[in-house]
Design an enzyme around this catalytic site. Structure first.
Site, PDB file in Angstrom:
ATOM      1  N   ASP A   1     -23.652  74.757  -1.384  1.00  0.00           N
ATOM      2  CA  ASP A   1     -23.136  75.956  -0.714  1.00  0.00           C
ATOM      3  C   ASP A   1     -24.228  76.777  -0.053  1.00  0.00           C
ATOM      4  O   ASP A   1     -25.406  76.556  -0.278  1.00  0.00           O
ATOM      5  CB  ASP A   1     -22.475  76.854  -1.767  1.00  0.00           C
TER       6      ASP A   1
ATOM      7  N   LYS B   1     -20.912  78.159   4.367  1.00  0.00           N
ATOM      8  CA  LYS B   1     -20.571  78.973   5.529  1.00  0.00           C
ATOM      9  C   LYS B   1     -21.807  79.793   5.870  1.00  0.00           C
ATOM     10  O   LYS B   1     -22.221  80.636   5.083  1.00  0.00           O
ATOM     11  CB  LYS B   1     -19.430  79.918   5.124  1.00  0.00           C
TER      12      LYS B   1
ATOM     13  N   MET C   1     -17.695  89.460  -4.213  1.00  0.00           N
ATOM     14  CA  MET C   1     -17.292  89.457  -2.801  1.00  0.00           C
ATOM     15  C   MET C   1     -16.702  90.818  -2.411  1.00  0.00           C
ATOM     16  O   MET C   1     -15.677  90.890  -1.726  1.00  0.00           O
ATOM     17  CB  MET C   1     -16.267  88.334  -2.531  1.00  0.00           C
TER      18      MET C   1
END
Ligand code: SAH
Length: 461
Positions: free
Chosen positions: A249, A271, A384
């Site tokens: 990741d 990402k 998050m």
């Protein structure tokens, strides 16, 4: 690194050692482990060196020394025992372009000898650039324990059979073969002293192509921890070293990937800001494909693979095609963040409930269902939460709690760029902006102790 570890080719090369006493003898012992031709330059030799010269193990020259003696050498050791003489000889050797080690004078060394664990041809060199010799010795002791005394013989046998294996087996099968050899029954037999039996097993395996690791390895969902590479577990490191392919990741520290085998494939499936991201379906598909192709797969996730890491979706995809999986837990960001502040996730008598929640739910709303848990003696940790901060703040304001809730913000916990801030919830968005905090960050919300008159209001929330 101020020094770079390399293995020097020694076969048929000259190594010159200047000095005839114990220091020189020490270097001789070391270099005589190699195939080099050892030449000792000294007026006289101590008994040990004399014996080596008599037996033809070293050549001895007693003439006066010139730069020519140092030409065309792999290494020069200067060890006369007299610092002034050593410095002069160093200058002479440098004139001849030699790589020089002057005993006990690090500033005059082009090369320093490491601490060595010798299972020839398996050799481990340990260096600390002179900073911590005691640590080097501790590491050496550990590595000595790890590598059985006969390991070198097994590696040498493998070396002799490499071309036989190359003729009979495909590259893939060869990789599986050597893994089987060094992980399985061949090494065990060899280690137990049944060397002939081990050699026969190995030759048969190459000849027939029949050897099998019992069952295909499960896909390992490995937690890498919140940042620095020493916060991954030993089991996680083991899985990384076994892996043929690692899917990792965005938040994975490159140093964690360094812990994997050099030839393992590393596939970025994260990402990156501004870049195209990998949809979860595609990640599931590549995991499944690699596992079905017989590769040893590690899915490396930051923190713990069971916490806001979409591990369950990947596990479901694997189960659907009959591939097993293993979860290797990791240090989750909440733990990393609490530790970074010197705080504790729970505290007896003060903080009995811990809630882990996220600012980004699958429905893409930040409706704080966790609001119910925001009570005294509880701690709500939001993952998050940076981009959801305005909604979190607005919701707390709407409930009249914004001024009563303290927020601790830890960004990049356990990384060199770690930042810690505290504020009241009604200052959350402004504080994040002021401190320039972007993801990844952990927000920890705690209801402040207020006078009894507040209780009615809080219980109504
Ligand atoms: N599986 C991870 C969480 C992944 S979700 C774990 O157990 O920690 C990604 C979120 O984790 C980030 O948005 C951030 O809230 C948090 N996070 C991950 N690494 C972090 C770090 N080093 N410092 C602070 N937060 C971190």
């Amino acid at each position: 690194m101020k020094t770079f570890p390399m293995f020097l080719t020694m076969t048929d090369r000259r190594v010159v050692i200047v000095g005839g006493g114990e220091q020189a003898a020490q270097k001789c012992r070391l270099i005589l482990k190699t195939d080099a031709q050892v030449e000792v330059l000294a007026q006289s030799l101590d008994a040990e060196l004399q014996d080596l010269a008599d037996r033809g193990r070293i050549t001895w020259t007693a003439t006066s020394i010139t730069a020519a003696h140092f030409a065309d050498t792999a290494l020069v050791f200067v060890a006369t025992g007299c610092p002034g003489m050593d410095a002069a000889l160093h200058a002479l050797a440098k004139c001849a372009g030699a790589t020089v080690n002057v005993v006990d004078q690090p500033e005059l060394c082009d090369a320093i000898t490491p601490s060595i664990v010798d299972r020839d041809p398996v050799v481990v060199a340990i260096g600390t650039e002179g900073t911590a010799p005691v640590l080097a010795r501790q590491i050496k002791t550990k590595v000595e324990d790890m590598l059985e005394p006969r390991l070198g013989d097994l590696a040498a046998l493998a070396g002799r059979l490499r071309s036989f294996a190359a003729q009979r087996l495909s590259p893939r099968m060869r990789r599986d073969l050597w893994r089987w050899v060094f992980n399985g029954p061949v090494r065990a037999q060899h280690q137990a002293g049944a060397e002939q039996h081990a050699a026969r097993m190995l030759k048969d395996a190459i000849a027939t192509g029949e050897f099998s690791e019992a069952a295909p390895a499960p896909v390992a969902l490995v937690g890498a921890g919140p940042g620095s590479s020493d916060l991954i577990t030993l089991r996680g490191v083991k899985r990384l070293q076994e892996a043929d392919v690692i899917f990792y990741d965005r938040l994975i520290d490159p140093q964690v990937l360094e812990l994997a085998r050099r030839d393992a494939r590393r596939v970025y499936v994260g990402k990156a800001p501004g870049c195209h991201s990998w949809p979860q379906d595609k990640i599931n598909a590549v995991l499944v494909a690699a596992a079905l192709a017989g590769e040893r797969v590690v899915r490396l996730k930051c923190g713990d693979p069971g916490i806001f890491a979409r591990g369950a979706e990947e596990a479901d995809a694997l189960k659907a095609v009959g591939v097993t999986y293993e979860i290797v837990p990791g240090v989750t960001a909440a733990s990393g963040a609490a530790a970074a502040t010197g705080g504790f996730l729970t505290e007896r008598g003060r903080n009995d409930t811990l809630v882990l929640t996220t600012g980004q739910t699958a429905e893409d709303n930040a409706t704080p269902d966790w609001m119910h848990f925001l009570q005294k003696r509880s701690r709500v940790v939001v993952y998050m939460g940076v981009s959801a901060a305005p909604q979190i703040e607005a919701r707390l304001r709407a409930d009249g709690l914004a001024a009563l809730v303290d927020v601790q913000i830890v960004a990049n916990a356990q990384r060199p760029d770690q930042k810690i801030e505290t504020c009241r919830a009604d200052e959350l968005t402004a504080s994040l902006e002021r401190a320039g905090i972007t993801s990844p960050a952990i927000l920890t919300l705690m209801l402040r102790d207020e006078p009894v008159s507040m209780r009615g209001h809080l219980q109504a929330v």
